[in-house]
Enzyme design. Structure first.
Site, short mmCIF file in Angstrom:
data_model
loop_
_atom_site.label_atom_id
_atom_site.label_comp_id
_atom_site.label_asym_id
_atom_site.label_seq_id
_atom_site.Cartn_x
_atom_site.Cartn_y
_atom_site.Cartn_z
N ASN A 183 0.77 -1.21 -0.01
CA ASN A 183 0.29 0.02 0.05
C ASN A 183 0.89 1.09 0.10
O ASN A 183 1.27 1.67 1.05
CB ASN A 183 -0.89 -0.17 1.13
CG ASN A 183 -1.78 1.19 1.19
OD1 ASN A 183 -1.71 2.13 0.61
ND2 ASN A 183 -2.91 1.03 2.10
N PHE A 184 1.10 1.92 -1.19
CA PHE A 184 1.84 3.05 -1.14
C PHE A 184 0.81 4.18 -1.68
O PHE A 184 1.30 5.11 -2.15
CB PHE A 184 2.88 3.00 -2.50
CG PHE A 184 4.05 2.06 -2.02
CD1 PHE A 184 4.46 1.69 -0.94
CD2 PHE A 184 4.63 1.29 -3.23
CE1 PHE A 184 5.62 0.84 -0.51
CE2 PHE A 184 5.67 0.39 -3.11
CZ PHE A 184 6.15 0.05 -1.74
N CYS A 201 -2.26 5.31 0.24
CA CYS A 201 -3.21 5.94 1.41
C CYS A 201 -2.85 7.47 1.39
O CYS A 201 -1.81 7.73 1.67
CB CYS A 201 -3.12 5.41 2.65
SG CYS A 201 -4.40 5.13 3.46
N ASN A 261 -5.60 3.74 -5.99
CA ASN A 261 -5.91 3.71 -4.46
C ASN A 261 -6.94 5.08 -4.91
O ASN A 261 -7.44 5.58 -5.72
CB ASN A 261 -4.80 4.30 -3.73
CG ASN A 261 -5.38 3.81 -2.29
OD1 ASN A 261 -6.18 4.14 -1.76
ND2 ASN A 261 -4.34 2.86 -1.58
N CYS A 319 -38.35 12.30 -31.90
CA CYS A 319 -38.10 13.72 -31.21
C CYS A 319 -39.12 13.99 -30.43
O CYS A 319 -40.61 14.08 -30.78
CB CYS A 319 -37.64 14.69 -32.06
SG CYS A 319 -37.77 16.64 -31.37
N CYS A 322 -31.69 20.20 -27.68
CA CYS A 322 -30.48 20.13 -28.76
C CYS A 322 -30.25 21.58 -29.25
O CYS A 322 -29.23 21.99 -29.51
CB CYS A 322 -30.60 19.07 -29.79
SG CYS A 322 -32.22 19.54 -30.66
N CYS A 380 -26.73 23.46 -28.95
CA CYS A 380 -25.94 24.05 -30.28
C CYS A 380 -26.00 25.41 -30.55
O CYS A 380 -25.02 26.14 -30.52
CB CYS A 380 -26.65 23.26 -31.53
SG CYS A 380 -25.73 23.72 -33.06
N CYS A 417 -23.05 21.72 -39.68
CA CYS A 417 -22.95 21.17 -38.53
C CYS A 417 -21.18 20.73 -38.52
O CYS A 417 -20.62 20.05 -39.46
CB CYS A 417 -23.75 19.87 -38.41
SG CYS A 417 -23.18 18.75 -37.39
C1 LIG Z 1 -13.17 3.58 3.70
C2 LIG Z 1 -12.12 3.45 2.71
C3 LIG Z 1 -10.99 2.55 3.24
C4 LIG Z 1 -9.79 2.34 2.71
N1 LIG Z 1 -8.79 1.62 3.00
C5 LIG Z 1 -7.87 0.96 2.35
C6 LIG Z 1 -6.63 0.49 2.94
O1 LIG Z 1 -6.81 0.06 4.14
N2 LIG Z 1 -5.69 0.01 1.91
C7 LIG Z 1 -5.78 0.28 0.76
O2 LIG Z 1 -4.75 -0.05 0.03
N3 LIG Z 1 -6.84 0.73 0.24
C8 LIG Z 1 -7.78 1.31 0.89
N4 LIG Z 1 -8.67 2.06 0.29
C9 LIG Z 1 -9.12 2.04 -1.02
C10 LIG Z 1 -9.67 1.17 -2.03
O3 LIG Z 1 -9.02 -0.24 -1.63
C11 LIG Z 1 -9.81 1.18 -3.13
O4 LIG Z 1 -8.38 1.60 -3.84
C12 LIG Z 1 -10.68 2.46 -3.40
O5 LIG Z 1 -11.59 2.61 -2.58
C13 LIG Z 1 -11.23 2.48 -5.07
O6 LIG Z 1 -12.17 1.58 -5.25
P1 LIG Z 1 -13.64 1.97 -5.29
O7 LIG Z 1 -14.17 2.83 -6.21
O8 LIG Z 1 -14.25 0.37 -5.52
O9 LIG Z 1 -14.17 2.14 -3.74
C14 LIG Z 1 -9.85 2.36 1.00
C15 LIG Z 1 -11.06 3.02 0.53
C16 LIG Z 1 -12.16 3.52 1.38
C17 LIG Z 1 -13.33 4.06 0.53
S1 SF4 Z 2 -33.00 17.06 -27.74
FE1 SF4 Z 2 -33.76 17.84 -29.80
S2 SF4 Z 2 -34.08 15.82 -30.97
FE2 SF4 Z 2 -33.97 15.22 -28.81
S3 SF4 Z 2 -36.10 15.30 -28.14
FE3 SF4 Z 2 -35.10 17.21 -27.56
S4 SF4 Z 2 -35.87 18.31 -29.31
FE4 SF4 Z 2 -35.91 16.31 -30.06
S1 SF4 Z 3 -22.40 21.41 -34.18
FE1 SF4 Z 3 -23.66 19.64 -35.30
S2 SF4 Z 3 -23.15 18.13 -33.66
FE2 SF4 Z 3 -22.76 20.00 -32.72
S3 SF4 Z 3 -24.52 20.54 -31.36
FE3 SF4 Z 3 -24.69 21.59 -33.66
S4 SF4 Z 3 -25.68 20.27 -34.63
FE4 SF4 Z 3 -24.89 18.84 -32.97
#
Ligand SMILES: Cc1cc2nc3c(=O)[nH]c(=O)nc-3n(C[C@H](O)[C@H](O)[C@H](O)COP(=O)(O)O)c2cc1C
Ligand code: SF4
Ligand code: SF4
Ligand SMILES: Cc1cc2nc3c(=O)[nH]c(=O)nc-3n(C[C@H](O)[C@H](O)[C@H](O)COP(=O)(O)OP(=O)(O)OC[C@H]3O[C@@H](n4cnc5c(N)ncnc54)[C@H](O)[C@@H]3O)c2cc1C
Ligand code: SF4
Lengths: 446, 462
Positions: free
Chosen positions: A132-133, A135, A200, A345, A351, A355, A387
């Site tokens: 674990n590098f 935290c 992490n 639509c 849109c 645009c 466009c």
């Molecule tokens: C509450 C909490 C505690 C954590 N503790 C650790 C830890 O002790 N060691 C570690 O390597 N990572 C720890 N992490 C990091 C997680 O392992 C993981 O890298 C990170 O949450 C991203 O994954 P996720 O988006 O699924 O949560 C912790 C994360 C959370 C949220």
């Molecule tokens: S964003 Fe534009 S094309 Fe899409 S539903 Fe609304 S009016 Fe119609």
């Molecule tokens: S430029 Fe073309 S692609 Fe971009 S928002 Fe306008 S209509 Fe849509």
């Protein structure tokens, strides 16, 4: 049914789904319950130096009615005594010999302490280690965690110490709180690591209470940076994963990668694996929904593999990596325009305003009788010649498949920025030349 | 609207985006009350979550694991009274549309022809199922999964009982009911149609030749009202009327212009709404008690009102009048007296209040007859009846005779009869048959597996 087993550079697991080192993998009770429900492996909550935790250690972000799209924490590594953790790890491994049990370790930066801890951990019968590098809080102030991970030399040094002592695979877990994630990844390669895991948590301030002006989470009137995780961080994690996975040095060394950061469904997991991760780890989603989500993760991935004709995970791991490319290699000749399907639509006209205000003013509102059911409201109509194909309108349209970006043939030559830089460097230096080039290449701006 | 359009399913199928949006609204409750309220205990939070992750195939499997008639149930279950009524979101806002999400997953699997289950390793034991309705098919399907050789005997041309013949097409198209029966056949169950037990084969033969018999004959047609004029042309059995709309060309069905439907249960509502959709100008539901005592579900009542059906409460039919054909229904007005045995205030006729409702068709929908011949055949085995329904032990659905089990409408002596209850009856009997014939041995190991986790929880919780 597809075979989900993986071999993570020697760590075997019935499926790629592991608990991340975090609260869900804190005890034998939890890890065994998780294995019962289908999780293929677990990286034990980091063990190491003695610590004390604070209260209100989690802060969350809800978004438009959806709870916890992001979670941050100022939690430390395991606050249970190291002996107790090691005893329980051994017990779990004994009860579940075919599941992956990885011990996450973080101790002070002394060779003897690292090697001693690794040796003790190996006696549990575990399958490997994760260093674990990463935290970003609490431990870094004590010179551990991301304080190590942010300095590639330190990462390399500690990895070497560990490799000297370990007979099992060693995973180096990277912090995302660094400018270029490839540097510590290469340091891990130099240190001789078997594998890399990422990400992490990301440094974050969750928010401020508008009534009390306190930070969230509020630890007795004080608050500060904490580590951010959960669905909201997934795009960042995918980017960092792909950067590491496509790095030539990492590839050459053949390191396995365990990906995490915002994985909640089998679809998320598949994306990580398409970008090169062999196992995936989950923390926040389990904190939100419990271990039970794994049933759908396994079944969903397996059904998807069946549909695609993949027999094993190796058939698709890393399959999308070759598509990662740099801006300089994108095709400047490629052009698409927006097409609105007026049968679909609903005339919200989002849109049009997007645009008009934020793109290139090429959707008009017309009172044309475009369909039989035409009503009083005006219809959005794309002026296709103008466009620019930015795709903003199609991303704001709330109706599926209503605005599609259609590729058109303009006769533009296939070319990339890198090619232009080589063949016509003057175009990249001088606006006048650029204008001329555009005319010849049939590229309009307005 | 054309006739065909009027007989399309009332609710259109959910589109993908609607389904996913709705699925994401579900809280994924732990130990969810919706799941407890479903008589077959479908793991509702799990199947809904699988829709939200795009694992619709897995979602369908989760449903079918608990309820092989998931396609019918998603359309006909009184969800307001069951799962949706129990949803935690019912309290402060809108419950999750569990029924329609279930239908979404069932349709997905059906459209793709996905097969989920097959016959288990044969154990050489033979089971006969009498009656191919939801109870019988559910029991047969569960048994074949466990490795039994199962034959279903069905007297009608098509299987799936009232799902095929009795549920109006705008609730459930015939194809859905038939596809469900086909799924059970594809699992390895033999379904013999056009075979009546008691006529073509005797119950005794079945009991003799099989290791167990599951009786699920449902109920019979609508009983007589016992009023003069009942036999006039133009007086119809409500169930026959519904059946016509399911098996015949819609424009070949004869219907009256002014119709009186007698009874106020769900069958009466179905008959009345069908008549309206076929084109009848005036449809009156005649009921001898008041609105409060009406057995039809409230949402059915509302549906009928929206369809333009009129209701005449506290009105008792006493005679069908007419010369060679129905010309009117003579009724007497009622008052409510003291509560009767059912706890409902009993209607008392007001003397001298007779009047005639002019009409050209009368539809009887006052319940269903008991299966008396089957009951008589069963009584030889010591099987008792409760008010004409087969008496069973509700934990196993076994009769007093060890080889004879029963389930579905034919045992429902109290409470609401519904498809989902019939399906659960089939499951309960299948499980009991397995235990009784194959033994506790294997069953225990299955239990130990699912109980293991709890044991771990017990020893390691802190
Ligand atoms: C509450 C909490 C505690 C954590 N503790 C650790 C830890 O002790 N060691 C570690 O390597 N990572 C720890 N992490 C990091 C997680 O392992 C993981 O890298 C990170 O949450 C991203 O994954 P996720 O988006 O699924 O949560 C912790 C994360 C959370 C949220
Ligand atoms: S964003 Fe534009 S094309 Fe899409 S539903 Fe609304 S009016 Fe119609
Ligand atoms: S430029 Fe073309 S692609 Fe971009 S928002 Fe306008 S209509 Fe849509
Ligand atoms: C008009 C109507 C509308 C309904 N609407 C709903 C609804 O919306 N929702 C809901 O949940 N429930 C509804 N029900 C109730 C539901 O249909 C029944 O509870 C359910 O079908 C019972 O299943 P079963 O298998 O017990 O009986 P059935 O479906 O009646 O099946 C019994 C089968 O046994 C066969 N059989 C009978 N005797 C013999 C014999 N001697 N030999 C061989 N075969 C025989 C019959 O032909 C039939 O196929 C409705 C019922 C009716 C009448
Ligand atoms: S009770 Fe409602 S919210 Fe909870 S799991 Fe069931 S359907 Fe979802």
């Amino acid at each position: 049914m597809a075979n989900l087993e993986i071999d993570f550079r020697g760590i075997k697991s019935p499926n790629p789904f592991w608990l991340a080192s975090a609260p869900p993998a804190n005890s034998a009770y939890q890890v065994q319950k998780a294995f019962e429900q289908g999780w293929g492996g677990a990286v034990w909550k980091t063990i190491g130096a003695p610590v004390l935790n604070v209260c209100n250690r989690y802060g969350t972000i809800d978004y438009k009615g959806q709870k916890i799209i992001g979670l941050n924490n100022v939690e430390l590594i395991s606050d249970r005594p190291i002996d107790l953790n090691l005893k329980e790890i051994a017990e779990v491994k004994r009860n579940f010999p075919n599941h992956a049990v990885v011990v996450s370790v973080m101790v002070e930066s002394k060779k003897e302490v690292w090697q001693e801890t690794i040796k003790r951990a190996e006696e549990t019968g575990c399958d490997g280690f994760e260093l674990n590098f990463g935290c970003p809080h609490g431990m870094s102030e004590r010179g551990m965690g991301s304080a190590m991970g942010q300095v590639p030399e330190y990462t390399c040094m500690v990895t070497e110490w560990v490799m000297e002592a370990a007979t099992k695979p060693v995973i180096v877990k990277l912090t995302p709180n660094i400018t270029d994630i490839v540097q510590p990844a290469r340091a891990a390669v130099r240190g001789g690591a078997t594998a890399i895991s990422l990400i992490n948590t990301i440094n974050s301030i969750m928010g401020v209470d508008l009534d009390t002006f306190e930070l969230r989470p509020n630890v007795g009137g004080k608050g500060g940076h904490g580590g951010y995780a959960g669905p909201a961080v997934k795009p960042i994690a995918l980017h960092l994963l792909s950067a590491v996975a496509s790095d030539p040095e990492v590839q050459k060394a053949g390191l396995a990668i365990s990906g995490m950061g915002g994985i909640e469904t089998w679809q998320d997991a598949v994306e990580f694996m398409l970008l090169g991760s062999t196992s995936v780890q989950v923390c926040t989603a389990v904190m939100h929904w419990g271990f039970r989500i794994v049933e759908d993760m396994i079944e969903g991935m397996s059904n998807w593999m069946d549909d695609k004709g993949f027999k094993s995970c190796n058939d698709f791991i890393g399959k999308s990596l070759p598509r990662i490319s740099n801006f300089g290699d994108f095709d400047l000749g490629f052009q698409s325009v927006a097409k609105i399907n007026h049968d679909k639509c609903i005339q919200c006209n989002l849109c049009f305003i997007a645009c008009n205000d934020a793109a290139h003013q090429c959707i008009d509102l017309k009172d044309a009788k475009i369909t039989k059911e035409a009503n009083e409201r005006l219809w959005p109509v794309v002026r296709e010649v103008d466009c620019v194909g930015c795709a903003l309108c199609s991303t704001v349209c709330p109706v599926d498949d209503c605005i599609t970006m259609v590729q058109i043939d303009t006769g533009r030559p296939h070319t990339t920025w890198n090619e232009i830089m080589k063949s016509k460097p003057e175009v990249t230096q001088d606006w006048q030349k650029m204008e001329e080039y555009r005319k010849t290449a049939n590229i309009h701006v307005h | 609207m054309t006739l065909e359009e009027r007989f399309q399913e009332v609710y259109p199928p959910l589109e993908e985006r609607e389904a996913v949006t709705e699925a994401n609204r579900c809280l994924y409750c732990y130990d969810a009350p919706c799941m407890v309220a479903c008589p077959t205990h479908i793991d509702i939070p799990t199947f809904i979550r699988k829709i939200s992750t795009g694992n619709v195939k897995g979602s369908a499997r989760t449903i079918l694991e608990s309820n092989l008639m998931g396609a019918t149930c998603s359309r006909v279950c009184p969800v307001q009274e069951l799962c949706e009524g129990a949803c935690v979101l019912e309290h402060d806002h809108k419950p999750i549309m569990i029924g329609r999400l279930q239908r979404y997953a069932m349709d997905y699997a059906a459209e793709r022809g996905i097969k989920f289950f097959e016959k288990g390793k044969s154990n050489g034991l033979k089971i006969a199922v009498v009656g191919g309705g939801p109870a019988g098919l559910s029991c047969a399907g569960e048994l074949v999964k466990l490795g039994f050789d199962v034959t279903v005997y069905e007297k009608k041309k098509w299987a799936n009982g009232l799902s095929t013949y009795g549920i109006v097409v705008f609730r459930e198209p015939v194809e859905v009911a038939l596809a469900e029966a086909k799924m059970i056949e594809d699992m390895g169950v033999e379904i013999k149609t056009n075979v009546t037990i008691g006529k073509d084969i005797t119950l005794d033969e079945l009991v003799e030749q099989n290791d167990a018999v599951f009786v699920s004959v449902g109920l019979g047609n609508v009983p007589d009202m016992g009023v003069p004029g009942e036999n006039l042309p133009g007086v119809l059995d409500g169930l026959d009327f519904i059946e016509e709309t399911k098996v015949q060309n819609l424009d070949s069905i004869k219907f009256g212009n002014r119709i009186c439907v007698i009874g106020a249960g769900n069958t009466a509502i179905d008959c009345a709404t069908i008549a309206r959709r076929l084109g009848s100008e005036r449809v009156n539901i005649i009921y001898r008690r008041s609105e409060a005592e009406m057995p039809a579900y409230h949402f059915e009542y509302e549906f009928a009102l929206r369809e333009g059906v009129s209701f005449m409460f506290l009105t008792l039919p006493v005679e069908v009048v007419g010369n060679g054909k129905v010309e009117g229904l003579k009724c007497v007005r009622m008052d409510l007296g003291e509560p009767d045995a059912s706890g409902r205030r009993s209607p008392i006729a007001i003397p001298g209040s007779e009047f005639v409702i002019p009409c050209d068709m009368v539809i009887k929908a006052i319940g269903q007859k008991k299966q008396t011949p089957m009951m008589e055949a069963l009584s030889k085995y010591g099987v008792k009846d409760i008010k004409g329904y087969i008496a069973v032990d509700f934990t196993t659905n076994r009769t007093v005779h060890p080889k004879i089990f029963a389930g579905g409408d034919c045992i429902r002596s109290h409470g609401e009869a519904s498809t989902v209850m019939a399906v659960q009856d089939g499951k309960i009997a299948a499980k009991a048959i397995y235990r009784q014939l194959v033994g506790e041995q294997e069953d225990k190991s299955e239990h130990a597996k699912s109980g293991c986790c709890k044991e771990v929880a017990g020893t390691h919780a802190h």
